[in-house]
Write a protein that holds these residues in place. Structure first.
Motif, PDB file in Angstrom:
ATOM      1  N   GLN A  82     -21.422  -2.110-110.965  1.00 42.63           N
ATOM      2  CA  GLN A  82     -21.294  -1.473-112.278  1.00 42.63           C
ATOM      3  C   GLN A  82     -20.400  -0.236-112.191  1.00 42.63           C
ATOM      4  OE1 GLN A  82     -25.535  -1.380-112.504  1.00 42.63           O
ATOM      5  NE2 GLN A  82     -25.544  -2.598-114.392  1.00 42.63           N
ATOM      6  N   ALA A  83     -20.492   0.491-111.093  1.00 36.91           N
ATOM      7  CA  ALA A  83     -19.627   1.658-110.901  1.00 36.91           C
ATOM      8  C   ALA A  83     -18.170   1.223-110.812  1.00 36.91           C
ATOM      9  CB  ALA A  83     -20.037   2.424-109.641  1.00 36.91           C
ATOM     10  N   LEU A  84     -17.926   0.118-110.123  1.00 32.79           N
ATOM     11  CA  LEU A  84     -16.564  -0.403-110.021  1.00 32.79           C
ATOM     12  C   LEU A  84     -16.042  -0.816-111.389  1.00 32.79           C
ATOM     13  CD1 LEU A  84     -14.090  -1.266-108.432  1.00 32.79           C
ATOM     14  CD2 LEU A  84     -15.264  -3.416-107.908  1.00 32.79           C
ATOM     15  N   ALA A  85     -16.864  -1.501-112.167  1.00 34.92           N
ATOM     16  CA  ALA A  85     -16.452  -1.915-113.510  1.00 34.92           C
ATOM     17  C   ALA A  85     -16.136  -0.695-114.376  1.00 34.92           C
ATOM     18  CB  ALA A  85     -17.540  -2.769-114.158  1.00 34.92           C
ATOM     19  N   GLN A  86     -16.975   0.328-114.292  1.00 31.92           N
ATOM     20  CA  GLN A  86     -16.757   1.547-115.072  1.00 31.92           C
ATOM     21  C   GLN A  86     -15.499   2.279-114.587  1.00 31.92           C
ATOM     22  OE1 GLN A  86     -18.740   2.145-117.615  1.00 31.92           O
ATOM     23  NE2 GLN A  86     -18.118   4.160-118.222  1.00 31.92           N
ATOM     24  N   SER A  87     -15.252   2.273-113.281  1.00 33.16           N
ATOM     25  CA  SER A  87     -14.044   2.899-112.726  1.00 33.16           C
ATOM     26  C   SER A  87     -12.802   2.196-113.235  1.00 33.16           C
ATOM     27  CB  SER A  87     -14.078   2.847-111.195  1.00 33.16           C
ATOM     28  OG  SER A  87     -15.175   3.560-110.697  1.00 33.16           O
ATOM     29  N   ASN A  88     -12.855   0.875-113.273  1.00 36.90           N
ATOM     30  CA  ASN A  88     -11.741   0.109-113.820  1.00 36.90           C
ATOM     31  C   ASN A  88     -11.528   0.423-115.299  1.00 36.90           C
ATOM     32  OD1 ASN A  88     -10.240  -1.616-111.968  1.00 36.90           O
ATOM     33  ND2 ASN A  88     -12.224  -2.518-111.514  1.00 36.90           N
ATOM     34  N   ALA A  89     -12.625   0.606-116.025  1.00 36.61           N
ATOM     35  CA  ALA A  89     -12.524   0.949-117.446  1.00 36.61           C
ATOM     36  C   ALA A  89     -11.850   2.312-117.632  1.00 36.61           C
ATOM     37  CB  ALA A  89     -13.907   0.945-118.094  1.00 36.61           C
ATOM     38  N   ILE A  90     -12.150   3.249-116.752  1.00 36.36           N
ATOM     39  CA  ILE A  90     -11.501   4.564-116.830  1.00 36.36           C
ATOM     40  C   ILE A  90     -10.004   4.430-116.564  1.00 36.36           C
ATOM     41  CG2 ILE A  90     -11.294   6.834-115.723  1.00 36.36           C
ATOM     42  CD1 ILE A  90     -14.347   6.665-115.217  1.00 36.36           C
ATOM     43  N   ALA A  91      -9.666   3.731-115.487  1.00 41.12           N
ATOM     44  CA  ALA A  91      -8.248   3.545-115.165  1.00 41.12           C
ATOM     45  C   ALA A  91      -7.532   2.860-116.318  1.00 41.12           C
ATOM     46  CB  ALA A  91      -8.107   2.726-113.883  1.00 41.12           C
ATOM     47  N   GLN A  92      -8.172   1.868-116.911  1.00 40.53           N
ATOM     48  CA  GLN A  92      -7.591   1.142-118.035  1.00 40.53           C
ATOM     49  C   GLN A  92      -7.395   2.073-119.232  1.00 40.53           C
ATOM     50  OE1 GLN A  92      -6.980  -2.271-117.688  1.00 40.53           O
ATOM     51  NE2 GLN A  92      -5.932  -2.273-119.639  1.00 40.53           N
ATOM     52  N   LYS A  93      -8.381   2.908-119.508  1.00 40.42           N
ATOM     53  CA  LYS A  93      -8.312   3.826-120.652  1.00 40.42           C
ATOM     54  C   LYS A  93      -7.181   4.847-120.465  1.00 40.42           C
ATOM     55  CE  LYS A  93     -11.788   5.837-123.571  1.00 40.42           C
ATOM     56  NZ  LYS A  93     -11.679   4.748-124.455  1.00 40.42           N
ATOM     57  N   VAL A  94      -7.005   5.313-119.235  1.00 37.43           N
ATOM     58  CA  VAL A  94      -5.998   6.338-118.969  1.00 37.43           C
ATOM     59  C   VAL A  94      -4.586   5.752-118.876  1.00 37.43           C
ATOM     60  CG1 VAL A  94      -5.225   8.074-117.290  1.00 37.43           C
ATOM     61  CG2 VAL A  94      -7.635   7.892-117.860  1.00 37.43           C
ATOM     62  N   THR A  95      -4.466   4.597-118.214  1.00 38.40           N
ATOM     63  CA  THR A  95      -3.119   4.085-117.910  1.00 38.40           C
ATOM     64  C   THR A  95      -2.796   2.710-118.488  1.00 38.40           C
ATOM     65  OG1 THR A  95      -3.823   2.970-115.873  1.00 38.40           O
ATOM     66  CG2 THR A  95      -3.144   5.296-115.690  1.00 38.40           C
ATOM     67  N   GLY A  96      -3.824   1.991-118.925  1.00 40.42           N
ATOM     68  CA  GLY A  96      -3.593   0.621-119.374  1.00 40.42           C
ATOM     69  C   GLY A  96      -3.613  -0.380-118.233  1.00 40.42           C
ATOM     70  N   LYS A  97      -3.946   0.089-117.026  1.00 40.78           N
ATOM     71  CA  LYS A  97      -3.979  -0.768-115.840  1.00 40.78           C
ATOM     72  C   LYS A  97      -5.302  -0.560-115.102  1.00 40.78           C
ATOM     73  CE  LYS A  97       0.883  -1.197-115.379  1.00 40.78           C
ATOM     74  NZ  LYS A  97       1.142  -2.429-116.064  1.00 40.78           N
ATOM     75  N   GLY A  98      -5.755  -1.606-114.402  1.00 42.44           N
ATOM     76  CA  GLY A  98      -6.962  -1.505-113.592  1.00 42.44           C
ATOM     77  C   GLY A  98      -6.664  -0.844-112.255  1.00 42.44           C
ATOM     78  N   LEU A  99      -7.704  -0.552-111.496  1.00 44.54           N
ATOM     79  CA  LEU A  99      -7.545   0.135-110.211  1.00 44.54           C
ATOM     80  C   LEU A  99      -6.661  -0.642-109.238  1.00 44.54           C
ATOM     81  CD1 LEU A  99     -11.123   1.538-109.591  1.00 44.54           C
ATOM     82  CD2 LEU A  99      -9.045   2.854-110.009  1.00 44.54           C
ATOM     83  N   ASP A 100      -6.886  -1.938-109.108  1.00 44.85           N
ATOM     84  CA  ASP A 100      -6.078  -2.723-108.169  1.00 44.85           C
ATOM     85  C   ASP A 100      -4.595  -2.654-108.522  1.00 44.85           C
ATOM     86  OD1 ASP A 100      -8.181  -3.447-106.540  1.00 44.85           O
ATOM     87  OD2 ASP A 100      -8.498  -5.384-107.502  1.00 44.85           O
TER      88      ASP A 100
END
Length: 139
Positions: free
Chosen positions: A33-51
């Motif tokens: 769940q932390a990973l999913a939320q981290s990806n959501a943050i990256a997506q919100k800031v940049t439009g891209k996921g962490l990977d």
């Protein structure tokens, strides 16, 4: 599309709250769940996921953040640096991703300091030292 100042401030507040949730999830052992939320943050800031972000260089990431004043953009990059550090230090066990995330997190902080053209403030200095200590511990 230009966003209003109020909207940008609400987005920054949402990102800050999401970061707090990620840390809480990690502390509870809810890594997926932390990973999913981290990806959501990256997506919100940049439009891209962490990977996807881990494959980009600093300049490419900085160009993804186009809305808001320069101060708002730098705050978004600081939050992105924070989530990359949490990802590297508490979420991923992949050593390649960990190293990329730590390097990118530190680079973002250095970029912010350079853009601000100020003496390193205490918060950013603390974050940079935390990344350095984590690397030196070999984790």
């Amino acid at each position: 599309m230009a966003y209003s100042r109020d909207l940008i401030l609400r987005v920054l507040e949402q990102i800050r709250d999401m970061l707090a949730r990620v840390v809480g999830l990690v502390e509870e052992g809810r890594i997926e769940q932390a990973l999913a939320q981290s990806n959501a943050i990256a997506q919100k800031v940049t439009g891209k996921g962490l990977d996807e972000l881990l494959e980009l260089d600093l300049q490419a990431i900085a160009q993804l953040i186009v809305e808001g004043s320069e101060k708002d953009q730098l705050k978004q990059l600081e939050y992105l640096s924070d989530i990359l550090f949490v990802y590297a230090s508490r979420i991923t066990s992949d050593s390649v991703k960990k190293d990329k995330a730590l390097t990118l997190s530190a680079s973002l902080l250095e970029y912010i300091v350079d853009k601000q053209s100020i003496v390193l403030d205490m918060t950013l200095s603390f974050k940079m030292n935390k990344i350095k200590r984590y690397r030196e511990q070999g984790r």
